[in-house]
Design a protein around this motif. Structure first.
Motif, PDB file in Angstrom:
ATOM      1  N   ALA A   1      99.943  53.535  30.611  1.00 36.19           N
ATOM      2  CA  ALA A   1     101.328  53.255  31.017  1.00 36.19           C
ATOM      3  C   ALA A   1     101.356  52.308  32.209  1.00 36.19           C
ATOM      4  O   ALA A   1     102.158  51.360  32.260  1.00 36.19           O
ATOM      5  N   GLY A   2     100.465  52.544  33.178  1.00 38.32           N
ATOM      6  CA  GLY A   2     100.394  51.661  34.334  1.00 38.32           C
ATOM      7  C   GLY A   2     100.051  50.237  33.940  1.00 38.32           C
ATOM      8  O   GLY A   2     100.625  49.274  34.470  1.00 38.32           O
ATOM      9  N   ALA A   3      99.114  50.088  32.984  1.00 40.01           N
ATOM     10  CA  ALA A   3      98.722  48.751  32.520  1.00 40.01           C
ATOM     11  C   ALA A   3      99.886  48.055  31.816  1.00 40.01           C
ATOM     12  O   ALA A   3     100.137  46.863  32.032  1.00 40.01           O
ATOM     13  N   LEU A   4     100.604  48.791  30.977  1.00 44.27           N
ATOM     14  CA  LEU A   4     101.738  48.206  30.253  1.00 44.27           C
ATOM     15  C   LEU A   4     102.863  47.815  31.205  1.00 44.27           C
ATOM     16  O   LEU A   4     103.476  46.749  31.063  1.00 44.27           O
ATOM     17  N   PHE A   5     103.139  48.663  32.201  1.00 51.23           N
ATOM     18  CA  PHE A   5     104.159  48.323  33.196  1.00 51.23           C
ATOM     19  C   PHE A   5     103.758  47.076  33.987  1.00 51.23           C
ATOM     20  O   PHE A   5     104.595  46.208  34.270  1.00 51.23           O
TER      21      PHE A   5
END
Length: 298
Positions: free
Chosen positions: A223-227
């Protein structure tokens, strides 16, 4: 016949990009608490490179020019240590407080521009610096007055100020990079170069998700990477279409997002000293970076 005005598009794109970055900060604080700042940041960037790298290559199939590669490399190394120190501080400080202190970066960028680009420092930049420093002093004094203030929090404050200096340098490089490369290329190279820069520390510091919570931790990192990718795409698109001077002040909306996410996910309350200090920093930076109005002929 009047032509449509698209000047607001970069502004809206920047607001959305900052919202994604603030969401990324929130999930990365959770990952950093579980794995440590280094491991969370390194794994997030590695996942980001794996996701966006093939997308960029499939669309372009062309290696960047030498000038673009030089900016990619410089910014990637700067962002590696900027992000590491920021998440190191984020584990030790409330989310909104950390974001508020990071707001001094646009002001530092003015002085870095004077050093790196030979630009003259205007008197208004000095006034802005004094106001922003007062804001930092208010936030730090509020933190020092708390009984729970510890050596760990002092280290966090020092790491955050170092991260702010690196972020200021990043702001100068961001505009150059956006003019030389597409948003997908910017994101692909930033994640890849940050990962390669941090790779040398892996034998000593890397902690992988394990145990019963490993599934949750991997999902948090993804999720952090996608954000982060979404934020980079929006901001790169915006900075390629508007001057940094017009867009940098919009970064202050990050304080509102940080306050919201910190309250929702970490039950963090915002002190009056943090709000007051943030207001002084924002006013100081606005005075320093705003354009002087030029008179136009009647």
């Amino acid at each position: 016949m009047a032509t449509p005005n698209h000047s607001l598009r970069p502004i809206f794109a920047t607001i959305i990009g900052i919202a994604f970055f603030s969401a990324m900060d929130a999930v990365m604080k959770s990952a950093s608490l579980a794995l440590g700042a280094y491991s969370a940041f390194f794994l997030r960037c590695l996942i980001g490179a794996i996701i966006i790298g093939p997308v960029w290559w499939w669309r372009v199939r062309k290696w960047p020019e030498r000038a673009a590669l030089k900016v990619h490399l410089t910014r990637g190394i700067v962002v590696a240590f900027m992000g590491w120190t920021f998440f190191f501080a984020l584990v030790r400080l409330p989310l909104a407080e950390a974001i508020a202190l990071s707001f001094i970066a646009p002001l530092i960028a003015l002085y870095l521009a004077a050093i790196l680009l030979g630009e003259a420092i205007q008197p208004k930049a000095i006034v802005g610096a004094l106001l922003s420093l007062a804001g930092v002093a208010v936030i730090v004094s509020g933190r020092l007055s708390q009984t729970e203030m510890s050596a760990n929090a002092i280290i966090g404050l020092a790491a955050l100020l170092l991260s702010a200096v690196l972020y200021a340098w990043n702001l100068i490089l961001q505009r150059q990079q956006a003019l030389l490369a597409s948003p997908a290329e910017v994101s692909a190279f930033q994640n890849s170069i940050v990962s390669l820069t941090l790779l040398g520390f892996a034998p000593f510091l890397l902690v992988l998700p394990s145990g019963s919570a490993q599934c949750t931790e991997w999902l948090t990192l993804i999720a952090g990477a996608l954000f982060a990718i979404a934020a980079a795409l929006f901001l790169s698109w915006a900075y390629a279409r508007a001057e940094a001077q017009a867009l940098v002040p919009i970064e202050y909306t990050g304080f509102l997002w940080a306050a919201l996410f910190g309250w929702i996910f970490f039950s963090e309350n915002i002190s009056i000293t943090t709000v007051s200090g943030a207001v002084l920093i924002v006013i100081g930076c606005w005075i320093a970076v705003r354009k002087d109005k030029m008179q136009s002929p009647p």
